[in-house]
Design a protein around this motif. Structure first.
Motif: not given
Length: 322
Positions: A148-149, A188-196, A200-203
């Motif tokens: 899961f990312d 401005w409601n811009l979300y950066n999901g970049k990850h190595a 992973h990213v918790r949202v």
């Protein structure tokens, strides 16, 4: 408890069909704005990540989270599976509700069991019997095993101080740990999901909601919840200023008197550390009035694991907790 059929044009987790949020002549409300933001976040994640998952326990926040996800992708099915880290100390009403929702919406549920980890020695039972802190290892293993990312959670900023400073997209390292210094600005409601690779990213789509917003939304959308969120008679005993219920986690201890009282739960967690509150609020209107008058968050009032220290939640988040 049953979850009845919704109309084809208005998806719902509620017991009766919902209607669209806006009608002719109505203004865009705070609830509409919060729902719109959450829907936007769900769709952003669907576009940016390969294998998202929704943490779903059957509690009120994760149920609202799933309700919004269903609306975000309707009439297509929700493109994510669900994950529950089961401590083995969950209240049976909540587990029954969880399974009913999964079956009703034909969803895929992954269960990471703390009991399994205790049985094979990967974890050891704590002296105090509390299992919430034991969820971290099974959670991280499930994330790694299923690759899961992005992991959706129902956390809100009003719940606890460490959650108040967490971003909506919360980057976690390869060990699932949270480092506040690595969190990214969200302008401005811009979300950066970049990850190595390995990260992973918790949202947290409900970050900007309050407990009162959640209950107002439940009332408006007619979202069904486990019955324990409403006043009911239950055998309870008092411990550390909280009303606890007996179960496989033990209690009452010597000197703790079992009483049958009218109570309800504001939040749901490990039965050994989550208390009920005295209440006669048996419906949404009564719960709304009760929550509006409260001066304590639900976690501060009824979660013993958050009382260990002022930094208890932040310490666990650094280890990879929710």
């Amino acid at each position: 408890m049953t979850i009845e059929q919704s109309t084809p044009t208005t998806p719902s987790l509620g017991g009766t069909p919902t209607t669209p949020s806006l009608h002719d002549g109505e203004q865009f409300s705070t609830l509409d704005a919060l729902e719109s933001e959450a829907i936007h976040i769900f769709r952003e994640v669907a576009g940016e990540f390969e294998r998202p998952v929704i943490l779903f326990s059957g509690g009120k926040d994760s149920t609202v989270l799933l309700h919004v996800a269903i609306k975000a992708f309707w009439p297509a099915p929700v493109p994510f599976s669900l994950l529950h880290v089961d401590t083995g100390h969950n209240l049976p009403e909540v587990l029954a509700f969880r399974d009913e929702v999964v079956a009703r919406h034909n969803l895929r549920l992954h269960v990471a069991s703390v009991e399994d980890y205790l049985a094979d020695g990967r974890l050891t039972e704590r002296a105090d019997g509390v299992r919430n802190p034991l969820q971290t290892v099974p959670l991280l293993d499930a994330i790694n095993d299923h690759r899961f990312d992005a992991v959706f959670g129902g956390g809100r900023r009003d719940e606890e101080r460490s959650r108040a400073k967490e971003r909506i997209f919360s980057l976690r390292n390869a060990f699932g740990q949270w480092d506040p210094k690595r969190q990214r600005p969200e302008l401005w409601n811009l979300y950066n999901g970049k990850h190595a690779p390995g990260e992973h990213v918790r949202v947290f789509p409900l970050s900007n909601w309050t407990e009162l917003d959640v209950w107002r939304y439940i009332a408006r959308e007619q979202v069904l919840l486990p019955g324990i969120y409403y006043a009911h008679e239950r055998d309870v005993f008092e411990r550390d200023g909280m009303w606890m219920t007996p179960g496989p986690w033990g209690g009452p201890r010597d000197g703790e008197e079992l009483q049958r009282l009218s109570v309800r739960y504001r939040t749901v967690g490990d039965g050994s550390t989550t208390g009920a509150v005295l209440s006669d609020a048996a419906d949404n209107d009564a719960v709304l009035a009760e929550v509006a008058a409260s001066r304590l968050t639900e976690r501060g009032a009824t979660r013993g694991d958050d009382r260990v220290s002022e930094a208890a939640m932040e310490d666990r988040k650094r280890e990879g907790y929710f």
